[in-house]
Design a protein around this motif. Structure first.
Motif, PDB file in Angstrom:
ATOM      1  N   TRP A 170      -2.788  27.315 -51.845  1.00  0.00           N
ATOM      2  CA  TRP A 170      -2.980  26.453 -50.696  1.00  0.00           C
ATOM      3  C   TRP A 170      -4.418  26.203 -50.738  1.00  0.00           C
ATOM      4  CZ3 TRP A 170      -1.950  31.410 -50.760  1.00  0.00           C
ATOM      5  CH2 TRP A 170      -2.973  32.441 -49.750  1.00  0.00           C
ATOM      6  N   GLY A 171      -4.810  25.385 -49.967  1.00  0.00           N
ATOM      7  CA  GLY A 171      -6.176  25.058 -49.409  1.00  0.00           C
ATOM      8  C   GLY A 171      -6.796  23.558 -50.173  1.00  0.00           C
ATOM      9  N   ARG A 172      -7.925  23.446 -50.465  1.00  0.00           N
ATOM     10  CA  ARG A 172      -8.477  22.300 -51.112  1.00  0.00           C
ATOM     11  C   ARG A 172      -8.108  22.001 -52.556  1.00  0.00           C
ATOM     12  NH1 ARG A 172     -15.018  20.860 -50.894  1.00  0.00           N
ATOM     13  NH2 ARG A 172     -15.008  18.696 -51.569  1.00  0.00           N
ATOM     14  N   ASN A 173      -7.960  20.658 -53.061  1.00  0.00           N
ATOM     15  CA  ASN A 173      -7.283  20.728 -54.100  1.00  0.00           C
ATOM     16  C   ASN A 173      -8.195  19.508 -54.981  1.00  0.00           C
ATOM     17  OD1 ASN A 173      -5.287  21.175 -56.260  1.00  0.00           O
ATOM     18  ND2 ASN A 173      -3.932  19.882 -55.565  1.00  0.00           N
ATOM     19  N   ASN A 174      -9.147  19.388 -54.585  1.00  0.00           N
ATOM     20  CA  ASN A 174     -10.077  18.001 -55.159  1.00  0.00           C
ATOM     21  C   ASN A 174     -10.106  17.929 -56.527  1.00  0.00           C
ATOM     22  OD1 ASN A 174     -11.863  20.214 -54.521  1.00  0.00           O
ATOM     23  ND2 ASN A 174     -13.431  18.916 -55.489  1.00  0.00           N
ATOM     24  N   SER A 175      -9.924  19.147 -57.329  1.00  0.00           N
ATOM     25  CA  SER A 175     -10.044  19.582 -58.949  1.00  0.00           C
ATOM     26  C   SER A 175      -8.694  19.679 -59.339  1.00  0.00           C
ATOM     27  CB  SER A 175     -11.194  20.367 -59.205  1.00  0.00           C
ATOM     28  OG  SER A 175     -12.552  19.719 -58.661  1.00  0.00           O
ATOM     29  N   GLY A 176      -7.596  19.845 -58.475  1.00  0.00           N
ATOM     30  CA  GLY A 176      -6.523  20.177 -59.206  1.00  0.00           C
ATOM     31  C   GLY A 176      -6.229  21.700 -59.005  1.00  0.00           C
ATOM     32  N   GLN A 177      -7.301  22.515 -58.315  1.00  0.00           N
ATOM     33  CA  GLN A 177      -7.264  24.040 -58.464  1.00  0.00           C
ATOM     34  C   GLN A 177      -5.974  24.672 -57.824  1.00  0.00           C
ATOM     35  OE1 GLN A 177      -9.338  21.749 -56.708  1.00  0.00           O
ATOM     36  NE2 GLN A 177     -10.496  23.069 -55.234  1.00  0.00           N
ATOM     37  N   LEU A 178      -5.118  23.801 -57.168  1.00  0.00           N
ATOM     38  CA  LEU A 178      -4.022  24.568 -56.696  1.00  0.00           C
ATOM     39  C   LEU A 178      -2.614  24.287 -57.921  1.00  0.00           C
ATOM     40  CD1 LEU A 178      -3.642  23.099 -53.117  1.00  0.00           C
ATOM     41  CD2 LEU A 178      -4.800  24.964 -53.961  1.00  0.00           C
ATOM     42  N   GLY A 179      -3.068  23.642 -58.848  1.00  0.00           N
ATOM     43  CA  GLY A 179      -2.243  23.688 -60.038  1.00  0.00           C
ATOM     44  C   GLY A 179      -0.692  23.166 -59.853  1.00  0.00           C
ATOM     45  N   ASP A 180      -0.704  22.158 -58.783  1.00  0.00           N
ATOM     46  CA  ASP A 180       0.788  21.317 -58.468  1.00  0.00           C
ATOM     47  C   ASP A 180       0.756  20.106 -59.035  1.00  0.00           C
ATOM     48  OD1 ASP A 180      -1.061  19.951 -56.858  1.00  0.00           O
ATOM     49  OD2 ASP A 180       0.252  20.494 -54.986  1.00  0.00           O
ATOM     50  N   GLY A 181      -0.047  19.593 -59.913  1.00  0.00           N
ATOM     51  CA  GLY A 181      -0.030  18.357 -60.440  1.00  0.00           C
ATOM     52  C   GLY A 181      -0.343  17.352 -59.790  1.00  0.00           C
ATOM     53  N   THR A 182      -1.202  17.625 -58.580  1.00  0.00           N
ATOM     54  CA  THR A 182      -1.726  16.603 -57.783  1.00  0.00           C
ATOM     55  C   THR A 182      -3.428  17.063 -57.538  1.00  0.00           C
ATOM     56  OG1 THR A 182      -1.519  17.810 -55.661  1.00  0.00           O
ATOM     57  CG2 THR A 182       0.511  16.454 -56.548  1.00  0.00           C
ATOM     58  N   THR A 183      -3.868  16.195 -56.752  1.00  0.00           N
ATOM     59  CA  THR A 183      -5.165  16.513 -56.055  1.00  0.00           C
ATOM     60  C   THR A 183      -5.029  16.275 -54.605  1.00  0.00           C
ATOM     61  OG1 THR A 183      -5.912  14.325 -56.515  1.00  0.00           O
ATOM     62  CG2 THR A 183      -6.518  15.738 -58.189  1.00  0.00           C
ATOM     63  N   ILE A 184      -4.137  16.644 -53.940  1.00  0.00           N
ATOM     64  CA  ILE A 184      -3.674  16.663 -52.580  1.00  0.00           C
ATOM     65  C   ILE A 184      -4.093  18.030 -52.021  1.00  0.00           C
ATOM     66  CG2 ILE A 184      -2.036  16.258 -50.811  1.00  0.00           C
ATOM     67  CD1 ILE A 184      -0.700  14.351 -52.776  1.00  0.00           C
ATOM     68  N   ASP A 185      -4.587  17.995 -50.957  1.00  0.00           N
ATOM     69  CA  ASP A 185      -5.040  19.577 -50.349  1.00  0.00           C
ATOM     70  C   ASP A 185      -3.853  19.883 -49.526  1.00  0.00           C
ATOM     71  OD1 ASP A 185      -8.234  18.236 -48.902  1.00  0.00           O
ATOM     72  OD2 ASP A 185      -7.495  18.907 -50.694  1.00  0.00           O
ATOM     73  N   ARG A 186      -3.563  21.186 -49.518  1.00  0.00           N
ATOM     74  CA  ARG A 186      -2.258  21.726 -49.027  1.00  0.00           C
ATOM     75  C   ARG A 186      -2.612  22.554 -48.067  1.00  0.00           C
ATOM     76  NH1 ARG A 186       1.516  18.370 -51.128  1.00  0.00           N
ATOM     77  NH2 ARG A 186       1.551  18.142 -53.450  1.00  0.00           N
ATOM     78  N   ALA A 187      -2.203  22.403 -46.545  1.00  0.00           N
ATOM     79  CA  ALA A 187      -2.165  23.290 -45.425  1.00  0.00           C
ATOM     80  C   ALA A 187      -1.113  24.327 -45.770  1.00  0.00           C
ATOM     81  CB  ALA A 187      -2.377  22.466 -44.211  1.00  0.00           C
ATOM     82  N   SER A 188      -0.156  24.020 -46.434  1.00  0.00           N
ATOM     83  CA  SER A 188       0.844  24.881 -46.565  1.00  0.00           C
ATOM     84  C   SER A 188       0.874  25.419 -47.949  1.00  0.00           C
ATOM     85  CB  SER A 188       2.330  24.356 -46.192  1.00  0.00           C
ATOM     86  OG  SER A 188       2.555  24.357 -44.881  1.00  0.00           O
ATOM     87  N   ALA A 189       1.290  26.484 -48.421  1.00  0.00           N
ATOM     88  CA  ALA A 189       1.193  26.962 -49.658  1.00  0.00           C
ATOM     89  C   ALA A 189       2.184  26.313 -50.652  1.00  0.00           C
ATOM     90  CB  ALA A 189       1.349  28.406 -49.778  1.00  0.00           C
ATOM     91  N   VAL A 190       1.954  25.932 -51.911  1.00  0.00           N
ATOM     92  CA  VAL A 190       2.943  25.362 -52.807  1.00  0.00           C
ATOM     93  C   VAL A 190       2.961  26.453 -53.815  1.00  0.00           C
ATOM     94  CG1 VAL A 190       2.256  22.841 -52.299  1.00  0.00           C
ATOM     95  CG2 VAL A 190       0.976  24.012 -54.004  1.00  0.00           C
ATOM     96  N   ARG A 191       4.026  26.555 -54.367  1.00  0.00           N
ATOM     97  CA  ARG A 191       4.550  27.308 -55.741  1.00  0.00           C
ATOM     98  C   ARG A 191       4.000  26.566 -56.819  1.00  0.00           C
ATOM     99  NH1 ARG A 191      10.388  29.048 -57.844  1.00  0.00           N
ATOM    100  NH2 ARG A 191       9.784  29.826 -59.797  1.00  0.00           N
ATOM    101  N   VAL A 192       3.232  27.481 -57.710  1.00  0.00           N
ATOM    102  CA  VAL A 192       2.762  26.759 -58.754  1.00  0.00           C
ATOM    103  C   VAL A 192       3.475  26.848 -60.006  1.00  0.00           C
ATOM    104  CG1 VAL A 192       0.799  27.251 -60.646  1.00  0.00           C
ATOM    105  CG2 VAL A 192       0.451  27.929 -58.130  1.00  0.00           C
ATOM    106  N   PRO A 193       3.707  25.652 -60.363  1.00  0.00           N
ATOM    107  CA  PRO A 193       4.721  25.479 -61.723  1.00  0.00           C
ATOM    108  C   PRO A 193       4.363  25.836 -63.082  1.00  0.00           C
ATOM    109  CG  PRO A 193       3.726  23.565 -61.264  1.00  0.00           C
ATOM    110  CD  PRO A 193       3.002  24.285 -60.328  1.00  0.00           C
ATOM    111  N   LEU A 194       4.433  27.314 -63.284  1.00  0.00           N
ATOM    112  CA  LEU A 194       4.183  28.053 -64.460  1.00  0.00           C
ATOM    113  C   LEU A 194       5.062  27.446 -65.579  1.00  0.00           C
ATOM    114  CD1 LEU A 194       3.716  31.581 -62.977  1.00  0.00           C
ATOM    115  CD2 LEU A 194       1.726  29.841 -63.468  1.00  0.00           C
ATOM    116  N   PRO A 195       4.673  27.754 -66.692  1.00  0.00           N
ATOM    117  CA  PRO A 195       5.543  27.399 -67.862  1.00  0.00           C
ATOM    118  C   PRO A 195       6.803  28.138 -68.038  1.00  0.00           C
ATOM    119  CG  PRO A 195       3.149  27.826 -68.748  1.00  0.00           C
ATOM    120  CD  PRO A 195       3.277  28.112 -67.204  1.00  0.00           C
ATOM    121  N   GLU A 196       7.882  27.448 -68.328  1.00  0.00           N
ATOM    122  CA  GLU A 196       9.359  28.083 -68.257  1.00  0.00           C
ATOM    123  C   GLU A 196       9.293  29.275 -69.116  1.00  0.00           C
ATOM    124  OE1 GLU A 196      13.922  27.006 -69.960  1.00  0.00           O
ATOM    125  OE2 GLU A 196      12.320  25.394 -70.153  1.00  0.00           O
TER     126      GLU A 196
END
Length: 584
Positions: A170-196
């Motif tokens: 969660w937090g800033r995502n300008n460089s995709g550092q949240l790993g959720d496939g977007t560059t959208i900032d997240r105030a609430s935590a998102v689950r990182v989609p790890l490889p199957e």
């Protein structure tokens, strides 16, 4: 100039380098070219330290957090915004203790003993809005009711790992550092989609990037599943490996397949079982069959290290060398001194004779008899003895363990049990067998049953290091990593490229792929499994339920074929049930 810190074995903290904000905690703001001692309060011992951008956090051995240095946004957690050049205590509610800390640009995180994440300073940046607190508060961005085991703070983003090995960001995502496939900032935590198939074990946050240490889960099963023995909440057979539904962050450290059930020891010393429970072989005090793992009710304070499964019963070995048994007991296979009760629903101690020397280090079982190996090389067996599989010179069943007389000078180092025969490897690399021999599974060149140990006729110069048994065939690994097999071969379970209804009564070489060496081997009713030094799984023999795991319905294989593993996965061990297979 950067800042460096070190914690000594006595809990002191030394630091050197930049000290412009007081991050060395020495009572001054003078840079240090040599290590200087941090001025922790008397009696306080450090367990862990974290420092970034002028702020230092110290986690103590009692779970408190002290901070020193930069405190513009409350990153020291002491309720103020003023810098400090000596350690100050973070203010938390009564009863809150921490087990991990992380610090970065003006923000701090702590992981509590109950697996919750707390933050202070600029701990929650998203959408241009900063969540700021001068005291630790529970991070609202994370979902409630989830236990976390690791945390890391980046410049403007945060990472956490759950107990069931999922990663959140969660937090800033300008460089995709949240790993959720977007560059959208997240105030609430998102689950990182790890490889199957991947599970996170640790995370690290950089300025605007993230790193996760992952492992690939390999608690897998395939083949027959009519009784739920694959443990995946299903009763459908599977021709490809499926994940065993062990709870939370548990992993198998040992496992075994029975006739229609499976059992495993987890990394926390618990025993879990699944599949058929008609005779109480799951050990959960019921007769209810399960399509997912249920915990076997081992006595409080015991720590299991090994398990084995027969047709109707289960055994577990603890780290104290004690053996427990449960399930069907119609012929004394539980080793409790009687065939009464005929069904035991919870783990019960096996009654070894007082003359036993050393402690039990290995256990084995199959249809209706069981065996144990001690640290001094003694072998004990009990249960059904119709064909002499107990090895004491009789065909009388034994309801308590009896010591087997191996040839003079022979010391056993490994044991295995087939449906009606028993095998051992000795310290010299020789092998002995006894019991039923209709297909030559004793490997001594005859088809005559034996109620006492007879030598397996190994090829000249061949030494063994491990052994296992299927229903009526035997398998072994040599000291050079090759494989031998003997006994029943009606569907190619010996892996030598042939079938033979009468079986083979002397060991033959398994036709392994060129250059392959083995570290593990297992026998099912009419199929065989092996693990290579590279962590790949091989299978051969009967495939009527998909127990070879090669994603097709080929009836049988007479030579080893590779199991359809997820790319990148590495297997450590294999086990085989009647018509199903297990991999960890």
């Amino acid at each position: 100039m950067a800042t460096a810190l070190a914690v000594t074995s006595t809990g002191q903290v030394y630091g050197w380098g930049s000290n412009g904000s007081g991050q060395l905690g020495t009572g001054d703001n003078v840079n240090a070219a040599l290590p200087v001692l941090m001025a922790l309060p008397s009696g306080v011992q450090a367990a862990e330290v974290a420092t970034r951008f002028g702020t230092t956090l110290v986690l103590t051995t009692t779970g408190q957090v002290y901070g020193t240095g930069q405190n513009t946004f409350g990153e020291l957690g002491n309720g103020t915004k003023g810098n400090s050049n000596v350690p100050v205590l973070a203010v938390v509610p009564a009863g809150i203790t921490f087990t991990a800390i992380s610090s970065n640009l003006a923000s701090s995180l702590g992981l509590t003993a109950d697996g919750q994440v707390w933050g202070w300073g600029n701990y929650n940046w998203a959408n241009g809005v900063v969540g700021t607190s001068t005291k630790p508060v529970r991070v609202a961005a994370l979902p409630k009711g989830i236990v976390f085991v690791d945390i890391s703070v980046g410049s403007f983003h945060n990472l956490a790992v759950t107990a069931n090995r999922q990663a959140y960001a969660w937090g800033r995502n300008n460089s995709g550092q949240l790993g959720d496939g977007t560059t959208i900032d997240r105030a609430s935590a998102v689950r990182v989609p790890l490889p199957e198939g991947s599970e996170a074990t640790a995370v690290a946050a950089g300025s605007d990037f993230s790193v996760a240490l992952v492992r690939t889960s390999l608690d897998l099963a395939f083949g027959a599943n009519g009784s739920g023995q694959l443990g995946n909440y299903s009763h459908d057979n599977s021709f490809v490996p499926v994940s065993v539904a062990l709870p939370g962050n548990m992993d198998m450290i040992d496992m075994e397949g029975g006739y229609l059930h499976s059992v495993a020891v987890t990394n926390v010393g618990e025993v879990w079982a699944w599949g058929d429970n008609t005779y109480g072989q799951l050990g959960d005090a019921t007769l209810t069959s399960r399509s997912a793992p249920v915990q076997s009710l081992m006595p409080s304070g015991t720590n299991a290290v090994k398990v084995t499964a027969g047709q109707r019963h289960t055994l577990a070995l603890t780290d104290a060398g004690k053996v427990y048994a449960w399930g069907g007991n119609n012929v004394g296979q539980l080793g409790i001194g009687s065939t009464t009760p005929a069904t035991v629903l919870t783990p019960t101690p096996v009654t070894f004779p007082g003359s036993l020397t050393g402690t039990v280090t290995q256990i084995a079982s199959h249809n209706f008899h069981s065996a144990a190996l001690t640290s001094t090389g003694e072998v004990y067996t009990w249960g059904d003895n119709t064909y002499g599989q107990i090895g004491n010179g009789t065909t009388t069943r034994q309801t308590s363990p009896v010591k087997i007389s191996l040839p003079s000078g022979a010391t056993a180092t490994s044991i295995a049990v087939g449906a009606f025969h028993t095998l051992v490897v000795t310290s010299t690399g020789a092998a002995y067998a006894w019991g039923y021999n209709n297909y030559g599974q004793l490997g001594n060149g005859t088809n005559t049953n034996s109620s006492v140990p007879v030598a397996v006729s190994l090829p000249s110069g061949t030494l063994l290091r491990d052994i296992d048994a299927g229903l009526s065939h035997s398998l072994a690994i040599t000291t050079t990593g090759r494989a031998l097999a003997w006994g029943a071969n009606s569907v190619g379970q010996l892996g030598n490229g042939t079938t033979n209804a009468a079986g083979l009564n002397v060991p033959v070489s398994v036709h392994l792929p060129a250059g392959v060496e083995l570290v593990g081997i297992a026998g099912g009713q009419s199929h065989s499994l092996a693990v290579t030094t590279g962590g790949q799984v091989l299978a051969w023999g009967l495939n009527n339920y998909g127990q070879l795991g090669e994603n097709n319905s080929v009836p049988a294989r007479t030579t080893p074929t590779y199991v359809d593993q997820t790319p990148g996965t590495v297997a450590d061990d294999v086990a085989a049930g009647q018509f199903h297979s297990l991999v960890r």
